[in-house]
Design an enzyme around this catalytic site. Structure first.
Site, PDB file in Angstrom:
ATOM      1  N   SER A   8      45.413  11.273  77.837  1.00 53.58           N
ATOM      2  CA  SER A   8      44.840  10.314  76.926  1.00 53.58           C
ATOM      3  C   SER A   8      45.104  10.703  75.387  1.00 53.58           C
ATOM      4  O   SER A   8      45.536  11.643  74.969  1.00 53.58           O
ATOM      5  CB  SER A   8      43.141  10.609  76.986  1.00 53.58           C
ATOM      6  OG  SER A   8      42.806  11.855  76.539  1.00 53.58           O
ATOM      7  N   SER A  36      17.502   9.000  72.690  1.00 53.91           N
ATOM      8  CA  SER A  36      18.301   8.493  71.580  1.00 53.91           C
ATOM      9  C   SER A  36      18.164   9.676  70.462  1.00 53.91           C
ATOM     10  O   SER A  36      16.955  10.499  70.196  1.00 53.91           O
ATOM     11  CB  SER A  36      17.735   7.281  70.895  1.00 53.91           C
ATOM     12  OG  SER A  36      18.439   6.900  69.633  1.00 53.91           O
ATOM     13  N   GLY A  48      41.792  12.779  71.898  1.00 53.58           N
ATOM     14  CA  GLY A  48      42.668  12.451  73.280  1.00 53.58           C
ATOM     15  C   GLY A  48      43.318  13.683  73.911  1.00 53.58           C
ATOM     16  O   GLY A  48      44.008  14.443  72.946  1.00 53.58           O
ATOM     17  N   PHE A 102      36.498   8.197  72.100  1.00 54.15           N
ATOM     18  CA  PHE A 102      35.747   9.290  72.407  1.00 54.15           C
ATOM     19  C   PHE A 102      34.539   9.236  71.629  1.00 54.15           C
ATOM     20  O   PHE A 102      34.719   9.562  70.217  1.00 54.15           O
ATOM     21  CB  PHE A 102      36.507  10.667  72.658  1.00 54.15           C
ATOM     22  CG  PHE A 102      35.778  11.761  72.905  1.00 54.15           C
ATOM     23  CD1 PHE A 102      35.058  11.803  74.496  1.00 54.15           C
ATOM     24  CD2 PHE A 102      35.643  12.906  71.909  1.00 54.15           C
ATOM     25  CE1 PHE A 102      34.658  13.125  74.727  1.00 54.15           C
ATOM     26  CE2 PHE A 102      34.739  13.910  72.397  1.00 54.15           C
ATOM     27  CZ  PHE A 102      34.290  14.044  73.511  1.00 54.15           C
ATOM     28  N   PHE A 116      33.328   8.044  76.915  1.00 53.35           N
ATOM     29  CA  PHE A 116      34.648   7.902  76.830  1.00 53.35           C
ATOM     30  C   PHE A 116      34.891   6.554  77.191  1.00 53.35           C
ATOM     31  O   PHE A 116      34.856   5.801  78.255  1.00 53.35           O
ATOM     32  CB  PHE A 116      35.441   8.657  77.661  1.00 53.35           C
ATOM     33  CG  PHE A 116      36.982   8.642  77.268  1.00 53.35           C
ATOM     34  CD1 PHE A 116      37.607   9.386  76.203  1.00 53.35           C
ATOM     35  CD2 PHE A 116      38.033   7.793  78.071  1.00 53.35           C
ATOM     36  CE1 PHE A 116      38.811   9.336  75.821  1.00 53.35           C
ATOM     37  CE2 PHE A 116      39.265   7.851  77.580  1.00 53.35           C
ATOM     38  CZ  PHE A 116      39.827   8.603  76.535  1.00 53.35           C
ATOM     39  N   GLN A 173      38.342  13.896  84.148  1.00 58.83           N
ATOM     40  CA  GLN A 173      38.504  12.806  85.149  1.00 58.83           C
ATOM     41  C   GLN A 173      37.939  13.127  86.431  1.00 58.83           C
ATOM     42  O   GLN A 173      37.709  12.492  87.398  1.00 58.83           O
ATOM     43  CB  GLN A 173      39.815  12.364  85.370  1.00 58.83           C
ATOM     44  CG  GLN A 173      40.242  11.661  83.984  1.00 58.83           C
ATOM     45  CD  GLN A 173      39.360  10.151  83.860  1.00 58.83           C
ATOM     46  OE1 GLN A 173      38.218  10.282  84.056  1.00 58.83           O
ATOM     47  NE2 GLN A 173      40.215   9.193  83.484  1.00 58.83           N
ATOM     48  N   GLY A 225      34.579  29.474  77.481  1.00 58.72           N
ATOM     49  CA  GLY A 225      33.955  29.598  76.175  1.00 58.72           C
ATOM     50  C   GLY A 225      33.838  30.829  75.468  1.00 58.72           C
ATOM     51  O   GLY A 225      34.991  31.596  75.526  1.00 58.72           O
ATOM     52  N   ASP A 257      41.880  22.110  74.497  1.00 59.56           N
ATOM     53  CA  ASP A 257      43.164  21.604  74.188  1.00 59.56           C
ATOM     54  C   ASP A 257      44.060  22.621  73.381  1.00 59.56           C
ATOM     55  O   ASP A 257      45.359  22.579  73.723  1.00 59.56           O
ATOM     56  CB  ASP A 257      43.113  20.217  73.626  1.00 59.56           C
ATOM     57  CG  ASP A 257      42.217  19.245  74.329  1.00 59.56           C
ATOM     58  OD1 ASP A 257      42.118  19.558  75.564  1.00 59.56           O
ATOM     59  OD2 ASP A 257      41.665  18.202  73.833  1.00 59.56           O
TER      60      ASP A 257
END
Length: 327
Positions: A8, A36, A48, A102, A116, A173, A225, A257
Site C-alpha cells: 500500500s 464518536s 502506506g 488511512f 482504510f 489484510q 511493541g 514498518d
C-alpha cells in the site's frame, strides 16, 4: 541486489484522543457499538505500509524499488519519496481512483482505531511483477506487504514462478483473507512478519499450528511493541530481543514498518538475523519519536549509540561495518 517492496501507498490522517478507548466500551453493549471520539488534533501525513518501509530503506541508502498503485494526486508524494532514495519507476497511476487513505485515532495508551480506504490500491493486481523484477538489476528479495488481496496473491505466486525469494507481511489484510489465501501467502516465505495479535490471528485463519507454520517459512519474526521482538524457526528455540527504549514517545503509526526497513537493510547487507533485528528495533524507536511514519531521520551515530546501549558493543560494531550514511 535490489529490494522490491510491494504493498500500500497512502495518505495518513492521524488524530489523537486524550482518553482511553477501553473506558468508553460497555461490556454488555459491544454487539451494537456507536461511538464518536472528540480528538485534539489532526495530522495529515504520507503513509502506506510499502511506502513507509521503502522510505526507511531509502534513509539507510538502499534505493529500494517501490511497487504499488496510486491516483493522479501522487505527484508531490512521488517527489518526496525520490528525494529520500526510493525508486518509484514501477508505481502504477490509476486514471479513475485517488491514492488510498488511512484514517487512524490513537488514545493515550497508544491503542489505535483505524479505517482504510483502498482507492487506487484496488488496481494493484494489474501490476506484473515479472516486468518489475526483470528491470531492477537483480532482485535480492520481494516483500509482499499489505495490499489489495488479489495483488498480494498474484505477486506471491509470481515470486514462486520466478524463483525470487520473498518475505510475507500480510498483517493488516489478514481479516480480509480466506484460509487458502493465508496459506498461499505464507508458504515458502524467507521471512514472515506479524505483530503479537496478528500471529494469533494468522494461526487461527490458516488452520495450522505454530509448528506447521514454522515448517513452511524460513523464520517468523513477531514485533511486540515495548516488549521487543521474537524470532522463531522450525526446530530452533525462540529468541527474544528487547525493544530500544525511548523517553519521547510521539506516535506508534509506522513503527512496525520502520522495524521492517531496518531488518531488511541488515539482512540485505549480509548481517545475521540476530544483528539485523537490533537495527530494526533502533529504526522503530526513531519512528516512534515522531508523528507520522515518514517524518523521522536517521544518523549513524544515533543508531549505533541506541544499538550499543541496548544490545552491546559487539552488535553495534557489526552494524557499523555496513552503515555508511551522511552524519
Amino acid at each position: 541486489m535490489r529490494l522490491v517492496i510491494t504493498g500500500s501507498i497512502a495518505t495518513d490522517h492521524l488524530a489523537t484522543f486524550p482518553g482511553r478507548f477501553a473506558d468508553q466500551l460497555i461490556p454488555d453493549q459491544l454487539s451494537h457499538i456507536s461511538l464518536s471520539f472528540l480528538v485534539d488534533d489532526l495530522e495529515v501525513r504520507r503513509g502506506g505500509v510499502a511506502a513507509n518501509i521503502a522510505f526507511g530503506l531509502g534513509l539507510l541508502g538502499l534505493a529500494p524499488c517501490l511497487v504499488g498503485s496510486v491516483g493522479p494526486d501522487f505527484d508531490e508524494y512521488r517527489v518526496w519519496l525520490k528525494e529520500h532514495g526510493v525508486d518509484t519507476e514501477h508505481v502504477r497511476v490509476s486514471s479513475r481512483h485517488r491514492t488510498a487513505r488511512f484514517m487512524c485515532t490513537t488514545d493515550q495508551d497508544q491503542n489505535q482505531i483505524a479505517s482504510f480506504y483502498a482507492g487506487a490500491m484496488a488496481e494493484a493486481a494489474r501490476i506484473d511483477l515479472c516486468g518489475v523484477v526483470g528491470g531492477t538489476g537483480g532482485t535480492g528479495l520481494v516483500l509482499v506487504a499489505p495490499n489489495a488481496p488479489e495483488a498480494m496473491i498474484r505477486h506471491t505466486r509470481q515470486c514462486a514462478e520466478l524463483g525470487v525469494p520473498f518475505a510475507a507481511d500480510p498483517s493488516q489484510q489478514l481479516p480480509r483473507l480466506t484460509r487458502d489465501e493465508v496459506r498461499l501467502l505464507v508458504s515458502g516465505a524467507r521471512w514472515l512478519f506479524t505483530n503479537d495479535y496478528e500471529a494469533a490471528l494468522l494461526a487461527e485463519l490458516s488452520g495450522w499450528t505454530r509448528q506447521e507454520i514454522l515448517s513452511r517459512v524460513g523464520a517468523w519474526i513477531t514485533t511486540r511493541g515495548a516488549h521487543g521482538v521474537t524470532l522463531a524457526t522450525a526446530g530452533g528455540a525462540q529468541q527474544s530481543f528487547p525493544a530500544v527504549p525511548s523517553a519521547a514517545v510521539a506516535d506508534p503509526t509506522g513503527v512496525g514498518d520502520a522495524f521492517r526497513a531496518g531488518f531488511l537493510a541488515g539482512t540485505s547487507w549480509g548481517l545475521p538475523v540476530e544483528v539485523a533485528i537490533p537495527l530494526g528495533c533502533a529504526m522503530a524507536t526513531r519512528a516512534l519519536e515522531t508523528v507520522g511514519p515518514q517524518q523521522y531521520t536517521v544518523s549513524p551515530a544515533d543508531l549505533l549509540t541506541r544499538v550499543a546501549d541496548t544490545y552491546g558493543d559487539q552488535v553495534r560494531d557489526r552494524i557499523a561495518l555496513c552503515l555508511d550514511l551522511p552524519s
